[in-house]
Motif scaffolding. Structure first.
Motif, short mmCIF file in Angstrom:
data_model
loop_
_atom_site.label_atom_id
_atom_site.label_comp_id
_atom_site.label_asym_id
_atom_site.label_seq_id
_atom_site.Cartn_x
_atom_site.Cartn_y
_atom_site.Cartn_z
N PHE A 473 0.82 -1.20 0.00
CA PHE A 473 0.00 0.00 0.00
C PHE A 473 0.86 1.26 0.00
O PHE A 473 0.64 2.19 -0.79
CB PHE A 473 -0.92 -0.01 1.23
N TYR A 477 1.08 4.09 -2.93
CA TYR A 477 0.53 5.40 -2.65
C TYR A 477 1.59 6.50 -2.62
O TYR A 477 1.37 7.60 -3.07
CB TYR A 477 -0.24 5.36 -1.32
N GLY A 520 0.96 -1.14 11.98
CA GLY A 520 -0.07 -0.26 11.44
C GLY A 520 0.13 1.17 11.87
O GLY A 520 -0.02 2.11 11.08
N VAL A 523 3.51 3.47 10.64
CA VAL A 523 3.50 4.18 9.36
C VAL A 523 2.88 5.55 9.52
O VAL A 523 3.08 6.43 8.69
CB VAL A 523 2.73 3.43 8.26
N ASP A 524 2.09 5.73 10.60
CA ASP A 524 1.42 7.00 10.80
C ASP A 524 2.38 8.17 10.74
O ASP A 524 2.11 9.19 10.10
CB ASP A 524 0.67 7.00 12.13
N VAL A 527 3.20 8.79 7.22
CA VAL A 527 2.05 9.35 6.51
C VAL A 527 1.95 10.85 6.83
O VAL A 527 1.78 11.68 5.92
CB VAL A 527 0.76 8.62 6.92
N GLU A 531 2.36 13.49 3.87
CA GLU A 531 1.22 14.34 3.55
C GLU A 531 1.63 15.81 3.66
O GLU A 531 1.22 16.65 2.87
CB GLU A 531 0.05 14.07 4.49
N GLU A 535 1.67 18.65 0.72
CA GLU A 535 0.97 19.90 0.92
C GLU A 535 1.89 21.09 0.62
O GLU A 535 1.49 22.04 -0.05
CB GLU A 535 0.51 19.95 2.38
N ARG A 538 2.26 21.47 -3.00
CA ARG A 538 1.06 22.08 -3.59
C ARG A 538 1.06 23.57 -3.34
O ARG A 538 0.60 24.35 -4.17
CB ARG A 538 -0.20 21.47 -2.98
N MET B 1 -6.27 6.38 -8.16
CA MET B 1 -5.59 6.61 -6.88
C MET B 1 -6.34 7.66 -6.05
O MET B 1 -6.83 8.66 -6.57
CB MET B 1 -4.16 7.08 -7.18
N LEU B 2 -6.40 7.40 -4.80
CA LEU B 2 -7.08 8.33 -3.90
C LEU B 2 -6.31 9.64 -3.86
O LEU B 2 -5.10 9.67 -3.85
CB LEU B 2 -7.09 7.78 -2.48
N ASN B 3 -7.04 10.71 -3.85
CA ASN B 3 -6.33 11.96 -3.61
C ASN B 3 -7.25 12.93 -2.89
O ASN B 3 -8.40 13.11 -3.25
CB ASN B 3 -5.84 12.57 -4.91
N PHE B 4 -6.72 13.48 -1.83
CA PHE B 4 -7.56 14.32 -0.99
C PHE B 4 -7.14 15.77 -1.09
O PHE B 4 -7.53 16.58 -0.28
CB PHE B 4 -7.47 13.87 0.47
N LYS B 5 -6.32 16.09 -2.11
CA LYS B 5 -5.71 17.42 -2.06
C LYS B 5 -6.75 18.53 -2.20
O LYS B 5 -6.56 19.61 -1.69
CB LYS B 5 -4.61 17.55 -3.10
N ARG B 211 -3.50 20.62 14.04
CA ARG B 211 -3.66 21.44 12.83
C ARG B 211 -4.58 22.62 13.11
O ARG B 211 -4.37 23.72 12.59
CB ARG B 211 -4.20 20.56 11.70
N HIS B 234 -7.44 19.44 5.81
CA HIS B 234 -5.99 19.30 5.63
C HIS B 234 -5.49 17.95 6.11
O HIS B 234 -4.59 17.36 5.54
CB HIS B 234 -5.25 20.38 6.45
N SER B 237 -6.59 13.35 4.54
CA SER B 237 -5.91 12.26 3.84
C SER B 237 -5.09 11.43 4.82
O SER B 237 -5.14 10.21 4.78
CB SER B 237 -5.01 12.82 2.74
N ARG B 238 -4.41 12.12 5.74
CA ARG B 238 -3.61 11.38 6.73
C ARG B 238 -4.51 10.49 7.59
O ARG B 238 -4.22 9.31 7.82
CB ARG B 238 -2.83 12.38 7.58
N ILE B 241 -5.56 7.49 5.42
CA ILE B 241 -4.47 6.57 5.05
C ILE B 241 -4.01 5.76 6.26
O ILE B 241 -3.85 4.54 6.19
CB ILE B 241 -3.26 7.36 4.49
N THR B 242 -3.83 6.46 7.40
CA THR B 242 -3.39 5.72 8.58
C THR B 242 -4.45 4.71 9.00
O THR B 242 -4.14 3.58 9.38
CB THR B 242 -3.08 6.68 9.73
N VAL B 244 -6.48 3.19 7.04
CA VAL B 244 -6.43 2.07 6.09
C VAL B 244 -5.26 1.13 6.42
O VAL B 244 -5.45 -0.09 6.49
CB VAL B 244 -6.31 2.59 4.64
#
Lengths: 621, 315
Positions: A473, A477, A520, A523-524, A527, A531, A535, A538, B1-5, B211, B234, B237-238, B241-242, B244
């Protein structure tokens, strides 16, 4: 050049990885079926015995894969379980009761790893099979026994000092001495206070014609007695467990009045319970031949110097109140077959003092009947008036009545036992000593060997599959960064195993669950970082700046999140028992280790791969 | 693919609906907990549990009468995992030595299957120990919540900490409710799972709160509600994903870990699904309802000291 680590950080990471890999290595080697031989009496298996072991084995055509001696005990490794079991059997017969022959699974860790103290994790009972008992010591009985003892001592003391008393009796919370007049009371009080200062507290009262002294155990003394009783029970349990032939048993105090007993590999729980829970001793008494037992039973008139007992067949028998000898003087006992009658017998050795007492007593009574009384204490908890109370049941049985043929000395035999198994058990109990206070099993957990194997296999499979799913995964991803995180995750697992091995922690099924959960959750951190980097990208930042900002800003969040989880894990550890503790330990180690792998290690790899590229346009994230 | 942007979901607008759903679930859970109760395992009730393995599939109608003829009518007999494995549970009774009960039961069952019946597992918990474990379990839960309350109050602000703890209780109550509704075995493992759920769900909530705090400092014009919304988007997505990845390993544990770990894994799966929902919809909304806005966040300026460059970089 913002994404550069100083050299020492890279070195530190390399060293940690190297140490982690080395110390997790021993877990990869399989275990050899082995036989472990120890000598509980001297603590050392001597040269002669070791020679004997080799001779016995080669005589049976059994060739151990390796024979090891660590200075105290011998370990014989075998190629398969059949050889191991056969060897254990022949050795038990050859070495007799002087040595403990135990089956064991010995880790086949290579010498160079053992030299640096790298050993595999030990497996919990749920993974290897075995029994776990939680025993509770009956502390009320401890106080009761002390009262009983002081009652006897007071009588002797007062008699020796020629102070006349009406009675010395056990009362519910102490001992009561009843005297005729105030002078003798004061005299007795002075004497008792002198002899038992600190241990007992005395109160004197007067009711009507009788003058009373009441003695109670002081709080400190009671605490001491309880502690000593627990300690003695633990050492007695150790002796008994040694007799069962268990490799690596665990016997440990838990709380103020409980003892944990863990016996890996033990399957016959009925026998284990019999041996661990039973308290037994012997008493030798003369038979009252002047009076008729049947008549005494039917009329209820028992002569004051005698007591009514029962024989095994149920018939009554009168024995003298005075005890000739108690089981306390027994130094050794073994079971066998009596040569004259061919029935099961226990051969008993007495210590010097016991031999002196016994030979005088039997010498005075040649030609008369002597009885052997077997006393067994069973403990159970029953409900009385809505409250749980511990009830101690004392079973006294006359197992043997025989005419004394001659003066008996240090060594003699007793017969009248029902089976060889009973003879064996009695010998064992006499040998292993008495418990200071009765105990009962309040918790038992037994895992059969097949379930243990299943648990390992399933636990291992679920860790591997879950782990691989997460790796796939992440790689899909987060692409290159996902691969980096996957590497960190692998390292995370390796380091958890290394830390557990270094701590010599015991791996249990809940521990494996903790590891799975850590995979599990570890990985947080990645992630969060990735992420954040996405960001930043972006928001129009350059890749290098995005990496830097991503790691930096995610840090406080990761720290907060992990600390709170750590709080929950620590609470689990403090308040949880056995299985929950195992889960909490792996979870905590996992969290701490993941902070290192997910942040430092991934950053180091990212820095190494991207840090030098000044014109980095794009990140594979 | 998932995207949450581009996620711009107005979570706060849906907060009334979310709260109604949550309240309904909580009330339903409390009702089932009150009327049906939890199916406590022997860890908490005391008693004896024996798992045996037969060489071939065996019907319960064969096992039950064997026990009944020996006076164990109260034994609960069921298959465990496969039709070859049988689980027998017996509540403690006062007039027998319960520590020896398991040996007695195994002896009875073995009569017809001498040598081939395999003893897989015995668990005996005395009534006293059961009571202690129940007490300790409850205490552990309370202390964990209390410790967390204090930590968040120190790191953030009391409204956040109350919000977080309420969200955690929400997760625990609903998970317990599902266990009660389905009458699943509630043993020590499930209790450990619940505590792990607290840890996990809290993790989620903290990330969102972190956040929110950051955005309150950064975004000066937006209303509190807008800040909340932006922050949840914001971190969305985290959060997912976590969730999942954790669910992936838990599913592996649930399907491959064996019957012993199944309820443990299930409790975590339920807890993590509910926990993920609550950190998105409930935790923030609760803090908002208690009156969190910029003014309460600003006094904690000290917190920003570790990252002073942030405000300067962002226009």
């Amino acid at each position: 050049m913002i994404n550069q680590y100083p050299l020492w950080k890279y070195l530190l990471i390399v060293i940690v990885i190297a140490v982690g890999v080395v110390y997790s290595l021993p877990n990869l080697f399989p275990e050899d079926p082995a036989v472990q031989i120890s000598n509980p009496a001297t603590g050392v298996v001597d040269d002669i015995t070791r020679g004997q072991i080799n001779a016995v084995l080669s005589g049976q055509g059994l060739n151990p894969k390796a024979v090891e001696f660590d200075g105290t005990q011998s370990l014989l490794r075998f190629d398969n379980t059949e050889d191991q079991l056969q060897a254990a059997d022949v050795l038990r017969t050859a070495l007799g009761t002087s040595h403990v022959v135990a089956l064991n699974l010995a880790p086949a860790t290579p010498g160079w790893l053992r030299a640096i103290n790298a050993r595999p994790m030990s497996l919990g009972l749920d993974l290897r099979g075995g029994v776990h008992f939680l025993m509770e010591v009956d502390m009320a009985a401890v106080a009761g026994q002390a009262h009983e003892r002081y009652t006897g001592e007071f009588r002797t003391l007062l008699r020796d000092a020629r102070i006349r008393y009406l009675s010395v009796e056990r009362i519910s919370d102490g001992v009561a001495v009843r005297l005729r007049d105030a002078e003798s009371r004061d005299e007795a009080l002075r004497l008792l206070r002198r002899d038992y200062r600190g241990d007992l507290e005395f109160f004197s009262t007067q009711t009507g014609e009788s003058y009373l002294i009441e003695a109670r155990l002081s709080a400190d003394h009671l605490t001491d007695l309880r502690r000593m009783a627990l300690q003695q029970n633990i050492s007695t349990l150790r002796n008994r467990v040694d007799e069962l032939g268990v490799a690596e048993p665990l016997i440990q105090q838990q709380g103020e009045d409980r003892i944990v007993v863990q016996l890996p590999g033990v399957q016959d729980t009925a026998r284990a319970k019999e041996v661990i829970g039973a308290t037994a001793t012997l008493e030798f008494r003369m038979v009252d031949e002047q009076n008729d037992a049947l008549e005494a039973q039917s009329s209820g008139r028992i002569p004051p110097t005698s007591r009514l007992y029962r024989e095994r067949d149920g018939s009554p028998i009168l024995l003298q109140r005075r005890v000739m000898l108690t089981g306390d003087y027994i130094t050794d006992a073994s079971s066998g077959i009596a040569q004259d009658s061919g029935s099961p017998a226990v051969f008993i050795n007495l210590d010097a003092q016991g031999a002196r007492i016994f030979s005088r007593a039997t010498g005075e009574n040649v030609g008369r009947l002597m009885a052997v009384v077997f006393i067994e204490t069973k403990v159970e908890r029953v409900e009385e008036n809505g409250q749980l109370v511990i009830r101690t049941q004392r079973v006294e049985e006359v197992i043997n009545v025989a005419r004394i043929q001659e003066q008996l000395g240090r060594r003699f035999q007793i017969t009248g036992l029902e089976s060889t198994r009973e003879a064996r058990n009695l010998a064992l109990l006499l040998r292993a000593g008495a418990l200071a206070a009765p105990m009962m099993i309040v918790e038992e957990r037994t895992i059969g060997p097949s379930l243990g194997r299943d648990n390992i296999e399933r636990g291992f499979n679920s860790v591997v599959i879950g782990f691989v799913l997460v790796l796939i995964f992440m790689a899909l991803y987060y692409r290159v960064f996902g691969l980096i995180a996957s590497f960190a995750l692998t390292l995370n697992l390796v380091l958890i195993v290394a830390v557990l091995s270094l701590l010599q922690a015991t791996l249990t099924l809940p521990g494996i669950a903790g590891m799975v959960l850590t995979v599990g959750m570890a990985v947080d951190a990645n992630v969060l970082i990735f992420e954040r980097i996405r960001e930043e990208l972006r928001n129009g930042n350059s890749p290098q700046a995005a990496i830097q900002a991503g790691y930096e800003r995610a840090f406080s969040t990761i720290a907060d999140a992990n600390i709170t989880t750590l709080i929950a894990a620590i609470v689990l550890f403090i308040f949880g028992t056995g299985p929950i503790k195992g889960f909490a330990v792996t979870l905590s180690i996992g969290i701490v280790v993941s902070m290192f792998t997910a942040i430092m290690v991934t950053r180091a790899i990212v820095n190494l791969s991207y840090g030098r590229q000044k014109r980095l346009k794009k990140l594979a994230i | 693919m998932l995207n949450f942007k581009d996620a711009q979901i107005n979570f706060m607008k849906q907060r009334k609906l979310a709260l109604i759903i949550s309240l309904t679930l909580i009330i339903a859970s409390l009702l089932t907990l009150y009327f049906r109760g939890l199916n406590f395992g022997i860890d908490f009730t005391g008693g004896t549990l024996i798992e045996v393995h037969y060489p071939e599939p065996v019907g319960l109608e064969i096992v039950r009468p064997t026990l009944e003829t020996h006076g164990y009518e109260r034994a609960i007999v069921q298959h465990f995992g496969t039709s070859q494995d049988v689980l027998i549970r017996i509540a403690p009774r006062e007039d027998e030595d319960s520590a020896l009960l398991s040996n007695e039961i195994f002896r009875i069952l073995q009569a017809d299957f001498a040598g081939v019946l395999e003893l897989r597992r015995v668990e005996f918990v005395g009534p006293q120990v059961g009571e202690e474990l129940r007490e300790q379990g409850g205490l552990a839960m309370l202390y964990a919540l209390f410790g967390i309350l204090i930590y968040i109050a120190l790191r953030f602000e009391w409204r956040f900490s109350v919000g977080a703890v309420l969200a955690l209780m929400h997760d625990v109550i609903i998970t317990l409710g599902i266990f009660s509704l389905l009458q699943l075995d509630f043993d020590l493992g499930v209790l450990a799972a619940l505590l792990a759920v607290i840890g996990y769900s809290l993790n989620d909530t903290i990330v969102v709160y972190d956040r929110i705090r950051e955005n309150f400092r950064k975004l000066r014009k937006e209303s509190a509600m807008q800040v909340m919304n932006l922050s949840i988007n914001h971190t969305l997505s985290r959060t997912i994903i976590t969730g999942v990845t954790t669910l992936l390993v838990l599913l592996a544990l649930f399907f491959l870990g064996g019957s012993v770990l199944q309820n443990f894994a299930l409790a975590l799966i339920i807890g993590i699904v509910v926990g993920t929902y609550s950190s998105i919809y409930i935790a923030g909304a609760l803090a908002l309802m208690m009156g969190v806005d910029r003014s309460v966040m600003l006094p904690v300026k000290k917190e920003g000291a570790s990252q002073p460059s942030l405000d300067e970089q962002q226009p």
